[in-house]
Design an enzyme around this catalytic site. Structure first.
Site, PDB file in Angstrom:
ATOM      1  N   HIS A  38       0.832  -1.202   0.000  1.00  0.00           N
ATOM      2  CA  HIS A  38       0.000   0.000   0.000  1.00  0.00           C
ATOM      3  C   HIS A  38       0.865   1.249   0.000  1.00  0.00           C
ATOM      4  O   HIS A  38       1.997   1.237   0.502  1.00  0.00           O
ATOM      5  CB  HIS A  38      -0.907   0.017   1.238  1.00  0.00           C
ATOM      6  CG  HIS A  38      -1.957  -1.048   1.214  1.00  0.00           C
ATOM      7  ND1 HIS A  38      -2.709  -1.370   2.332  1.00  0.00           N
ATOM      8  CD2 HIS A  38      -2.389  -1.863   0.226  1.00  0.00           C
ATOM      9  CE1 HIS A  38      -3.557  -2.338   2.018  1.00  0.00           C
ATOM     10  NE2 HIS A  38      -3.381  -2.654   0.756  1.00  0.00           N
ATOM     11  N   GLU A 107      -7.430  -0.535  -3.860  1.00  0.00           N
ATOM     12  CA  GLU A 107      -8.241   0.360  -3.039  1.00  0.00           C
ATOM     13  C   GLU A 107      -7.911   1.805  -3.395  1.00  0.00           C
ATOM     14  O   GLU A 107      -6.759   2.155  -3.643  1.00  0.00           O
ATOM     15  CB  GLU A 107      -7.949   0.136  -1.550  1.00  0.00           C
ATOM     16  CG  GLU A 107      -8.236  -1.266  -1.065  1.00  0.00           C
ATOM     17  CD  GLU A 107      -7.798  -1.472   0.379  1.00  0.00           C
ATOM     18  OE1 GLU A 107      -7.540  -0.470   1.074  1.00  0.00           O
ATOM     19  OE2 GLU A 107      -7.704  -2.629   0.795  1.00  0.00           O
TER      20      GLU A 107
END
Length: 314
Positions: A38, A107
């Site tokens: 991420h 995401e």
């Protein structure tokens, strides 16, 4: 018997500490290490988010037998698919074939930093097209691709493991499960037997908050893990830490403790892992919540948790 993994949670730990944790995880007896990929942490309280692929390179060099994987990488916005293939092939070569590439649709929190966040339908189309580039590159082919979302005039990988790199896909429903049938396995964050393919590896992940004081563990889990109950349709769309903080503002300590085993009770932690094993998952990665609490968790894993899981027949 299932294989048990240790999660290198980049959102809560600095890069050098992640490498040290991976070495300790191998010494503790874990079969594999999964790393999150991420750009941002979910919450400010977590406080970290180093580049996963740099960490993986160091871990590949610092360990001997520990299997490695991304859980998971999104190949549609932050990275071009050809670059993902090169990253995976390099780690596969450095680890001498110990690497599995876990992919997913991503995401908003992480991917919008390189462009607008596409609609869910478009993201799945992009993921399917990305696989048309990644898979043949990892197989040693020269790729010429002109598609709806990605162009590759000509590419090949010059360094890759002879046996290739397995590719597994994060799945949450029928569409992603259908796409995964062309690949080498699945990844899921729910102990749902329908989210796996017959005869192929199935990877799950379980969050734990181990420590000698259950009350302290409950507080830590609320502080750093309260976003976890938001479910995938929400998780995929929220853009930043402020949004995650607001969306989880009404989550209570009891809510988190109901979903995450907290404290020193070995049986509760084993029971949480067993849900995935009973659902047929072949690999289960464990997340210890709290970046400053990994050493005690790994020592406990070696002395109690992993022996109990294996004695349990998991």
């Amino acid at each position: 018997m299932a294989n048990f993994g240790y999660t290198l949670m980049c959102e809560q730990t600095a890069p050098c500490d992640l490498v040290d944790d991976a070495v300790r995880a191998e010494e503790a007896g874990y079969d594999f290490a999964a790393i999150s990929d991420h750009y941002n942490p979910w919450l400010v309280e977590q406080g970290h988010s180093p580049f996963a692929w740099s960490v993986l390179g160091a871990v590949a060099y610092a360990t001997q037998n520990l299997e490695l994987m991304t859980m998971v990488t999104c190949p549609i916005r932050r990275y071009h698919p050809a670059v993902v293939a090169q990253q995976a092939a390099t780690i596969g070569a450095m680890s001498q074939g110990r690497f599995t590439l876990g992919l997913g649709a991503g995401e908003n929190l992480n991917e919008h930093i390189a462009g607008a966040w596409p609609h869910r339908t478009q993201r799945h189309e992009m993921l399917a097209e990305a696989l048309e580039i990644i898979r043949p590159l990892l197989a040693g082919e020269t790729v010429h691709h002109g598609g709806t979302y990605f162009d590759v005039p000509e590419a090949r990988l010059w360094d890759r493991p002879d046996e290739g790199v397995p590719v597994v896909l994060a799945v949450s429903g029928e569409d992603s499960l259908a796409l995964s049938k062309k690949l080498d396995g699945t990844v899921a964050v729910a102990p749902d037997a329908s989210l796996r393919l017959p005869g192929k590896p199935a990877y799950g992940q379980v969050a734990l908050c181990y420590g000698p004081d259950e009350s302290e563990c409950r507080k830590r889990a609320l502080d750093q893990w309260r976003w976890f109950g938001l479910q995938w349709p929400v998780l995929a769309e929220l853009p930043d830490q402020r949004a995650f903080d607001a969306a989880s503002a009404f989550v209570t300590e009891d809510d988190v403790a109901a979903a995450v085993p907290c404290g020193p009770d070995l049986d509760r932690h084993v029971a949480a892992v067993r849900k995935y094993v009973d659902a047929g998952f072949t690999h289960v990665a464990l997340v210890q919540i709290g970046g400053g609490h990994q050493e005690e968790f790994l020592a406990w894993s070696q002395s109690e948790l992993l022996p109990a899981l294996r004695a349990d027949g998991a």
